[in-house]
Enzyme design. Structure first.
Site, PDB file in Angstrom:
ATOM      1  N   TYR A  88       0.810  -1.223   0.000  1.00 26.97           N
ATOM      2  CA  TYR A  88       0.000   0.000   0.000  1.00 26.97           C
ATOM      3  C   TYR A  88       0.840   1.269   0.000  1.00 26.97           C
ATOM      4  O   TYR A  88       0.361   2.327  -0.377  1.00 26.97           O
ATOM      5  CB  TYR A  88      -0.993   0.016   1.166  1.00 26.97           C
ATOM      6  N   GLY A 110       1.192   3.652  -3.191  1.00 29.43           N
ATOM      7  CA  GLY A 110       0.245   4.705  -3.555  1.00 29.43           C
ATOM      8  C   GLY A 110      -0.256   5.515  -2.375  1.00 29.43           C
ATOM      9  O   GLY A 110      -1.055   6.434  -2.556  1.00 29.43           O
ATOM     10  N   HIS A 111       0.189   5.220  -1.166  1.00 30.02           N
ATOM     11  CA  HIS A 111      -0.333   5.913   0.026  1.00 30.02           C
ATOM     12  C   HIS A 111       0.814   6.328   0.944  1.00 30.02           C
ATOM     13  O   HIS A 111       1.031   5.727   1.975  1.00 30.02           O
ATOM     14  CB  HIS A 111      -1.283   4.993   0.778  1.00 30.02           C
ATOM     15  N   PHE A 112       1.505   7.296   0.705  1.00 33.21           N
ATOM     16  CA  PHE A 112       1.526   8.183  -0.448  1.00 33.21           C
ATOM     17  C   PHE A 112       2.948   8.156  -0.999  1.00 33.21           C
ATOM     18  O   PHE A 112       3.882   8.111  -0.208  1.00 33.21           O
ATOM     19  CB  PHE A 112       1.168   9.609  -0.047  1.00 33.21           C
ATOM     20  N   VAL A 135       2.476   6.562   4.455  1.00 33.30           N
ATOM     21  CA  VAL A 135       1.674   6.549   5.678  1.00 33.30           C
ATOM     22  C   VAL A 135       0.773   5.315   5.624  1.00 33.30           C
ATOM     23  O   VAL A 135       0.102   5.076   4.617  1.00 33.30           O
ATOM     24  CB  VAL A 135       0.804   7.824   5.787  1.00 33.30           C
TER      25      VAL A 135
END
EC number: 4.2.1.59
Length: 152
Positions: free
Chosen positions: A49, A52-54, A59
């Site tokens: 994750y 893309g986060h971020f 985070v």
């Protein structure tokens, strides 16, 4: 606290159906069936994750922190009931009073503390707090049900 209740990843995988990349409990440190559980999730940059986060500011999503607490709660319930789940599954049914207090980033060790509140029939209510270095990252009350796998 006896060491017989400390669960490693192999024992956790025997209890939970989750697998990579969605298994979010690495070890159970303390377990009092029917009372409480303390576990950890080691957060690394290898988590999918974070792509893309971020980008450039990784985070851990708050919903995944809550999912980690729910999985820890599932382990607590599985160790608190008299018979094995068998063909049943433990499903999230609700969240209340959720607060996010601080970001979780790669390198953090997320401490997951879940306390049993009550249950009636197949519905279990718990409260959970996730922390990093003693600071609360998120907290809330949640409920889950033990249901037949066929209802999914």
């Amino acid at each position: 606290m006896s060491n017989e209740h400390i669960l490693d990843i192999q024992k956790i995988m025997e209890m939970l159906p989750h697998r990579y990349p969605f298994l979010l409990v690495d070890r159970v440190l303390e377990l009092e069936p029917g009372v409480r559980l303390k576990a950890i999730k080691n957060v690394t940059m290898n988590e999918e994750y974070f792509q893309g986060h971020f980008p450039n500011m990784p985070v851990m999503p708050g919903v995944l922190q809550l999912e980690a607490l729910a999985q820890a709660g599932g382990i607590l319930v599985i160790n608190s009931i008299d018979e094995p789940l068998g063909d049943k599954v433990f499903l999230f049914t609700g969240l209340n009073k959720v607060k996010f207090r601080r970001p979780v980033v790669p390198g953090d060790q997320l401490e997951l503390c879940v306390h049993y509140e009550r249950h009636k029939l197949n519905i279990w209510k718990m409260r959970g707090v996730a922390k990093v270095d003693g600071q609360v990252t998120c907290q809330g009350e949640f409920s889950a049900a033990i249901a037949d796998k066929g209802v999914m």
